[in-house]
Design a protein around this motif. Structure first.
Motif, PDB file in Angstrom:
ATOM      1  N   UNK A   1       0.651  -1.415  -0.080  1.00 30.58           N
ATOM      2  CA  UNK A   1      -0.135  -0.139   0.051  1.00 30.58           C
ATOM      3  C   UNK A   1       0.876   1.149   0.022  1.00 30.58           C
ATOM      4  N   UNK A   2       0.444   2.220  -0.942  1.00 27.37           N
ATOM      5  CA  UNK A   2       1.471   3.207  -1.185  1.00 27.37           C
ATOM      6  C   UNK A   2       0.710   4.501  -0.931  1.00 27.37           C
TER       7      UNK A   2
ATOM      8  N   UNK B   1       1.022   9.197  -0.618  1.00 30.79           N
ATOM      9  CA  UNK B   1       1.868  10.480  -0.729  1.00 30.79           C
ATOM     10  C   UNK B   1       0.959  11.655  -1.168  1.00 30.79           C
ATOM     11  N   UNK B   2       1.462  12.829  -0.803  1.00 32.44           N
ATOM     12  CA  UNK B   2       0.782  14.063  -1.166  1.00 32.44           C
ATOM     13  C   UNK B   2       1.477  14.723  -2.381  1.00 32.44           C
ATOM     14  N   UNK B   3       0.538  15.325  -2.963  1.00 33.31           N
ATOM     15  CA  UNK B   3       1.004  16.128  -4.308  1.00 33.31           C
ATOM     16  C   UNK B   3       1.771  15.115  -5.184  1.00 33.31           C
ATOM     17  N   UNK B   4       2.991  15.622  -5.737  1.00 32.68           N
ATOM     18  CA  UNK B   4       3.868  14.829  -6.495  1.00 32.68           C
ATOM     19  C   UNK B   4       4.178  13.468  -6.041  1.00 32.68           C
ATOM     20  N   UNK B   5       4.237  13.170  -4.545  1.00 34.04           N
ATOM     21  CA  UNK B   5       4.285  12.176  -4.024  1.00 34.04           C
ATOM     22  C   UNK B   5       3.343  11.164  -4.199  1.00 34.04           C
ATOM     23  N   UNK B   6       2.025  11.729  -4.519  1.00 40.46           N
ATOM     24  CA  UNK B   6       0.880  10.749  -4.663  1.00 40.46           C
ATOM     25  C   UNK B   6       0.970  10.201  -6.241  1.00 40.46           C
TER      26      UNK B   6
ATOM     27  N   UNK C   1       1.230  -7.924  -9.369  1.00 40.04           N
ATOM     28  CA  UNK C   1       1.745  -7.877  -8.052  1.00 40.04           C
ATOM     29  C   UNK C   1       0.605  -7.083  -7.210  1.00 40.04           C
ATOM     30  N   UNK C   2      -0.013  -7.492  -6.167  1.00 45.55           N
ATOM     31  CA  UNK C   2      -0.942  -6.514  -5.361  1.00 45.55           C
ATOM     32  C   UNK C   2      -0.440  -5.253  -4.845  1.00 45.55           C
ATOM     33  N   UNK C   3      -0.815  -4.382  -5.339  1.00 44.84           N
ATOM     34  CA  UNK C   3      -0.239  -2.926  -5.009  1.00 44.84           C
ATOM     35  C   UNK C   3      -1.616  -1.898  -5.165  1.00 44.84           C
ATOM     36  N   UNK C   4      -1.664  -1.046  -4.142  1.00 47.92           N
ATOM     37  CA  UNK C   4      -2.712  -0.001  -4.028  1.00 47.92           C
ATOM     38  C   UNK C   4      -2.008   1.276  -3.817  1.00 47.92           C
ATOM     39  N   UNK C   5      -2.365   2.234  -4.533  1.00 48.95           N
ATOM     40  CA  UNK C   5      -2.008   3.668  -4.369  1.00 48.95           C
ATOM     41  C   UNK C   5      -3.131   4.241  -3.559  1.00 48.95           C
ATOM     42  N   UNK C   6      -3.241   4.670  -2.345  1.00 48.98           N
ATOM     43  CA  UNK C   6      -4.335   5.236  -1.591  1.00 48.98           C
ATOM     44  C   UNK C   6      -4.715   6.512  -2.175  1.00 48.98           C
ATOM     45  N   UNK C   7      -3.876   6.946  -2.521  1.00 51.38           N
ATOM     46  CA  UNK C   7      -4.265   8.435  -3.371  1.00 51.38           C
ATOM     47  C   UNK C   7      -5.247   8.345  -4.367  1.00 51.38           C
TER      48      UNK C   7
ATOM     49  N   UNK D   1       2.251   5.868  -9.712  1.00 48.29           N
ATOM     50  CA  UNK D   1       3.204   5.134 -10.808  1.00 48.29           C
ATOM     51  C   UNK D   1       3.876   3.937 -10.208  1.00 48.29           C
ATOM     52  N   UNK D   2       4.135   3.891  -9.051  1.00 43.47           N
ATOM     53  CA  UNK D   2       4.832   2.686  -8.554  1.00 43.47           C
ATOM     54  C   UNK D   2       3.810   1.576  -8.344  1.00 43.47           C
ATOM     55  N   UNK D   3       2.586   1.864  -7.941  1.00 39.45           N
ATOM     56  CA  UNK D   3       1.478   0.779  -7.765  1.00 39.45           C
ATOM     57  C   UNK D   3       1.266   0.402  -9.249  1.00 39.45           C
ATOM     58  N   UNK D   4       1.342   1.150 -10.215  1.00 37.90           N
ATOM     59  CA  UNK D   4       0.886   0.877 -11.684  1.00 37.90           C
ATOM     60  C   UNK D   4       2.060  -0.147 -12.159  1.00 37.90           C
ATOM     61  N   UNK D   5       3.373   0.365 -11.873  1.00 43.56           N
ATOM     62  CA  UNK D   5       4.206  -0.684 -12.357  1.00 43.56           C
ATOM     63  C   UNK D   5       4.408  -2.022 -11.622  1.00 43.56           C
ATOM     64  N   UNK D   6       3.904  -2.031 -10.587  1.00 42.93           N
ATOM     65  CA  UNK D   6       3.850  -3.172  -9.726  1.00 42.93           C
ATOM     66  C   UNK D   6       2.738  -4.483 -10.039  1.00 42.93           C
ATOM     67  N   UNK D   7       1.714  -3.621 -10.494  1.00 44.18           N
ATOM     68  CA  UNK D   7       0.383  -4.232 -11.018  1.00 44.18           C
ATOM     69  C   UNK D   7       0.515  -4.451 -12.667  1.00 44.18           C
ATOM     70  N   UNK D   8       1.416  -3.662 -13.338  1.00 39.60           N
ATOM     71  CA  UNK D   8       2.062  -3.798 -14.680  1.00 39.60           C
ATOM     72  C   UNK D   8       3.040  -4.821 -14.926  1.00 39.60           C
TER      73      UNK D   8
END
Length: 120
Positions: free
Chosen positions: A50-51, A53-58, A79-85, A63-70
């Motif tokens: 689970x990832x 961040x705020x602003x650019x970090x969001x 891979x199971x990854x979720x960006x909370x933002x 992006x990281x979640x998408x790379x893991x799922x991609x």
């Protein structure tokens, strides 16, 4: 003419800063390998990442979640990854009901399982 020189100096400085950052990363190879090892172990156990961040970090978290799922570098199972933002409804509802300071912690309390990895 002066504006062009100032712009050129600013661009050169940004490139030099980027080079310095990449050189500094060389000293962090053991840390990077350790993080990769923890992520690999979590995925092999069936856990998720689970990832947030705020602003650019969001955007970075998404992006990281998408790379893991991609596929990232290798064609592989997602891979199971979720960006909370990425859930704007959750962000705004929690901020409205509980305050912005609860936006990520509340989601984590609802989604987190023992052994999951959180990156903020």
């Amino acid at each position: 003419m002066r504006d062009n020189l100032e712009n050129k100096a600013a661009i050169v400085q940004q490139i030099e800063d980027s080079i310095a950052l990449n050189k500094a990363l060389i000293t962090q190879v053991d840390t990077i390998i350790g993080i990769a090892d923890q992520l690999t172990k979590a995925f092999r156990r069936g856990n998720q990442v689970l990832l947030f961040g705020n602003g650019g970090s969001a955007a970075d978290a998404e992006h990281i979640a998408c790379e893991l799922a991609g596929k990232f570098y290798l064609t592989r199972e997602p891979l199971p990854a979720i960006a909370l933002s990425a859930n704007s409804a959750a962000l705004t509802a929690i901020a409205n009901d509980s305050g912005y300071h609860e936006v990520f912690s509340r989601q984590l309390r609802g989604l987190l399982d023992k052994g999951d990895v959180v990156i903020g």
